[in-house]
Design an enzyme around this catalytic site. Sequence first.
Site, PDB file in Angstrom:
ATOM      1  N   ARG A  12     -30.629 113.950 -68.850  1.00 63.26           N
ATOM      2  CA  ARG A  12     -29.841 112.691 -68.034  1.00 63.26           C
ATOM      3  C   ARG A  12     -29.618 112.877 -66.621  1.00 63.26           C
ATOM      4  NH1 ARG A  12     -27.125 109.047 -70.054  1.00 63.26           N
ATOM      5  NH2 ARG A  12     -25.252 109.235 -69.222  1.00 63.26           N
ATOM      6  N   HIS A  38     -28.323 108.797 -66.478  1.00 64.24           N
ATOM      7  CA  HIS A  38     -27.015 108.383 -66.517  1.00 64.24           C
ATOM      8  C   HIS A  38     -27.104 107.108 -65.392  1.00 64.24           C
ATOM      9  CE1 HIS A  38     -22.967 109.569 -64.480  1.00 64.24           C
ATOM     10  NE2 HIS A  38     -22.781 108.898 -65.511  1.00 64.24           N
ATOM     11  N   HIS A  91     -23.072  99.695 -73.068  1.00 63.95           N
ATOM     12  CA  HIS A  91     -21.820 100.412 -73.734  1.00 63.95           C
ATOM     13  C   HIS A  91     -20.955  99.291 -74.680  1.00 63.95           C
ATOM     14  CE1 HIS A  91     -21.093 103.512 -70.486  1.00 63.95           C
ATOM     15  NE2 HIS A  91     -22.248 103.342 -70.791  1.00 63.95           N
ATOM     16  N   HIS A 113     -18.848 113.458 -74.385  1.00 56.96           N
ATOM     17  CA  HIS A 113     -18.149 113.997 -72.915  1.00 56.96           C
ATOM     18  C   HIS A 113     -17.685 115.240 -72.845  1.00 56.96           C
ATOM     19  CE1 HIS A 113     -16.572 112.386 -69.052  1.00 56.96           C
ATOM     20  NE2 HIS A 113     -17.496 111.249 -69.380  1.00 56.96           N
ATOM     21  N   ASN A 145     -18.839 110.485 -57.592  1.00 55.36           N
ATOM     22  CA  ASN A 145     -17.429 110.017 -58.031  1.00 55.36           C
ATOM     23  C   ASN A 145     -16.208 110.723 -57.738  1.00 55.36           C
ATOM     24  OD1 ASN A 145     -16.029 107.888 -59.104  1.00 55.36           O
ATOM     25  ND2 ASN A 145     -16.867 108.138 -61.233  1.00 55.36           N
ATOM     26  N   TRP A 172     -12.582 117.130 -69.495  1.00 51.82           N
ATOM     27  CA  TRP A 172     -12.664 115.539 -69.474  1.00 51.82           C
ATOM     28  C   TRP A 172     -13.660 115.060 -69.843  1.00 51.82           C
ATOM     29  CZ3 TRP A 172     -14.490 111.345 -66.853  1.00 51.82           C
ATOM     30  CH2 TRP A 172     -14.226 110.133 -67.387  1.00 51.82           C
ATOM     31  N   GLU A 216     -29.402 104.482 -69.063  1.00 51.00           N
ATOM     32  CA  GLU A 216     -27.992 103.702 -69.174  1.00 51.00           C
ATOM     33  C   GLU A 216     -27.756 102.616 -68.538  1.00 51.00           C
ATOM     34  OE1 GLU A 216     -25.078 106.235 -68.305  1.00 51.00           O
ATOM     35  OE2 GLU A 216     -23.478 105.563 -69.240  1.00 51.00           O
ATOM     36  N   ASP A 267     -20.494 104.369 -61.286  1.00 48.77           N
ATOM     37  CA  ASP A 267     -20.323 104.951 -60.133  1.00 48.77           C
ATOM     38  C   ASP A 267     -21.742 105.527 -59.560  1.00 48.77           C
ATOM     39  OD1 ASP A 267     -19.969 106.367 -62.744  1.00 48.77           O
ATOM     40  OD2 ASP A 267     -20.303 108.203 -61.467  1.00 48.77           O
ATOM     41  N   ASP A 275     -21.401 109.384 -76.849  1.00 48.63           N
ATOM     42  CA  ASP A 275     -21.233 110.396 -75.724  1.00 48.63           C
ATOM     43  C   ASP A 275     -19.713 111.245 -76.174  1.00 48.63           C
ATOM     44  OD1 ASP A 275     -20.570 111.744 -73.311  1.00 48.63           O
ATOM     45  OD2 ASP A 275     -20.660 109.970 -72.109  1.00 48.63           O
ATOM     46  N   ARG A 292     -24.696 102.348 -76.636  1.00 44.73           N
ATOM     47  CA  ARG A 292     -23.741 103.386 -77.032  1.00 44.73           C
ATOM     48  C   ARG A 292     -22.369 103.009 -77.467  1.00 44.73           C
ATOM     49  NH1 ARG A 292     -20.862 106.877 -71.998  1.00 44.73           N
ATOM     50  NH2 ARG A 292     -18.919 105.549 -72.490  1.00 44.73           N
ATOM     51  N   GLU A 312     -25.898 114.801 -67.242  1.00 40.90           N
ATOM     52  CA  GLU A 312     -25.333 114.080 -66.036  1.00 40.90           C
ATOM     53  C   GLU A 312     -24.732 114.564 -64.915  1.00 40.90           C
ATOM     54  OE1 GLU A 312     -23.036 111.169 -68.524  1.00 40.90           O
ATOM     55  OE2 GLU A 312     -21.276 111.534 -67.309  1.00 40.90           O
ATOM     56  N   GLU A 358     -24.433 112.634 -76.777  1.00 40.16           N
ATOM     57  CA  GLU A 358     -24.751 113.187 -75.321  1.00 40.16           C
ATOM     58  C   GLU A 358     -23.495 114.013 -75.110  1.00 40.16           C
ATOM     59  OE1 GLU A 358     -24.210 109.576 -72.923  1.00 40.16           O
ATOM     60  OE2 GLU A 358     -23.447 110.754 -71.190  1.00 40.16           O
ATOM     61  N   TYR A 363     -11.477 108.611 -73.554  1.00 40.61           N
ATOM     62  CA  TYR A 363     -12.560 108.347 -72.539  1.00 40.61           C
ATOM     63  C   TYR A 363     -13.600 107.290 -72.958  1.00 40.61           C
ATOM     64  CZ  TYR A 363     -15.564 110.877 -75.408  1.00 40.61           C
ATOM     65  OH  TYR A 363     -16.394 111.175 -76.290  1.00 40.61           O
TER      66      TYR A 363
HETATM   67  C1  GCO Z   1     -21.532 108.146 -68.973  1.00 35.65           C
HETATM   68  C2  GCO Z   1     -20.463 108.821 -68.348  1.00 35.65           C
HETATM   69  C3  GCO Z   1     -19.648 108.192 -67.375  1.00 35.65           C
HETATM   70  C4  GCO Z   1     -19.029 109.187 -66.397  1.00 35.65           C
HETATM   71  C5  GCO Z   1     -18.729 108.869 -64.967  1.00 35.65           C
HETATM   72  C6  GCO Z   1     -18.465 109.999 -64.267  1.00 35.65           C
HETATM   73  O1  GCO Z   1     -22.312 108.735 -69.749  1.00 35.65           O
HETATM   74  O2  GCO Z   1     -21.726 106.890 -68.551  1.00 35.65           O
HETATM   75  O3  GCO Z   1     -20.190 109.868 -69.011  1.00 35.65           O
HETATM   76  O4  GCO Z   1     -18.921 107.376 -67.899  1.00 35.65           O
HETATM   77  O5  GCO Z   1     -17.855 109.733 -67.026  1.00 35.65           O
HETATM   78  O6  GCO Z   1     -20.120 108.535 -64.576  1.00 35.65           O
HETATM   79  O7  GCO Z   1     -18.581 109.806 -62.965  1.00 35.65           O
HETATM   80 MG    MG Z   2     -21.842 110.449 -70.221  1.00 30.44          MG
END
Ligand code: GCO
Ligand code: MG
Length: 402
Positions: A283, A312, A122, A212, A37, A402, A339, A316, A210, A147, A262, A236, A159
């Site tokens: 993941r 994951h 999600h 993140h 991605n 991020w 996921e 993407d 998550d 989630r 991930e 996560e 996010y």
């Molecule tokens: C998740 C992820 C995604 C990522 C993305 C990055 O747990 O699904 O954190 O949302 O941000 O796949 O490419």
């Molecule tokens: Mg994630």
Amino acid sequence: MKIERIQTIVTCPGRNFVTVKITTDEGVVGLGDATLNGRELSVKSYLEDHLFPCLIGRDPRNIEDIWQYLYRGAYWRRGPVTMTAIAAIDMALWDIKGKLAGMPVYQLLGGKSRNGLMVYGHANGRDHAEAVEAVQKHIEEGYKAIRVQSGVPGLAKTYGVGKTKGHYEPAEKGLPPEEPWDTSLYLRHTPELFRKVREAVGFEPHLLHDAHHRLTPIEAGRLGKELEPYSLFWIEDATPAENQEAFRLIRQHTTTPLAIGEVFNSIWDCKDLISEQLVDYIRSTIVHAGGITHVRRIADFAAMYQVRTGFHGATDLSPVCMAAAVNFGMWVPNFGIQELMPHSPLTDEVFPHNYRYEDGYLVMDDVPGLGVDINEELAAKYPYERAYLPVARLADGAMWNW
Ligand code: GCO
Ligand code: MG
């Protein structure tokens, strides 16, 4: 038997995907996902400029030797671009082997351990009330695990939460968008979010969250501890894991299970996390961690420490990777959860596939190979469009994870 032709197909049916297509001299075709991605074209170049010339004429049945050739033979090992490129070729070779055998790839791995893969969906809300509503909708759709992400009061954007109700897609067309971040606001509101969700739906559905990569280890320990009353399936990416030791500190403070990986691309990224039992779910998935050949090694290693898979599966990861993940999950003994962020109908049309969602699970039929295809004519109608993941900044303008 020989690899006769090998090519990449780049398409953007709403978001970018890179696919590897290998054709043998007997006309058998294998597909692999090579999507990274926001860095898609680097993988395409790595494949076309450096790997493809070395593969023409090789026996596609020698999956292990080709993997070792591309990994050990490169001198420059690991890294997301390298490991995604290797993964795509590996997936395509497993697809070919399955088609040659007339068996699904899960049969080649050792056969079925389960009838389907429990998935988590999600539930995103711009505020807590919308998140609770989204959780209820997922329960109605049969999800056993959900989630939950919510907008944080005081932050214009968070996010995991889309601009419009329900829909969330992490990458955006154009240059990287900038998003604000404030850990103290987030930590103030997140336990409250889970209190409201449990109050509304009870304790039966598994709930996940998550973080993140936004927290420091001690902040993650605090969040885990405060979420204990709501019995989460996992938190996560609580903190970045370039330093695997960071997780020791989190573990000292909470029994909330932890998931990570991930962004990992090799067993070396998680060796200590697994062997010291600092995490509960790994993941790293097939497309970003060297393909089925390497992820199988990670999963077997993890099994020794009772660490389970939790791959994951955001949008993407193309349907080609998802097909590989479903085959893998049908087999892997230490499966935890998968996921699922459903692709758009147009993406599903470009990549017709056999796996499907059924009442909280991903299932597939007994079809040879990975059970996924690409409609090249349709793919050609949607050329690459520049897109990036956002970046995060604190209130004073400094960059954050991020
Ligand atoms: C998740 C992820 C995604 C990522 C993305 C990055 O747990 O699904 O954190 O949302 O941000 O796949 O490419
Ligand atoms: Mg994630």
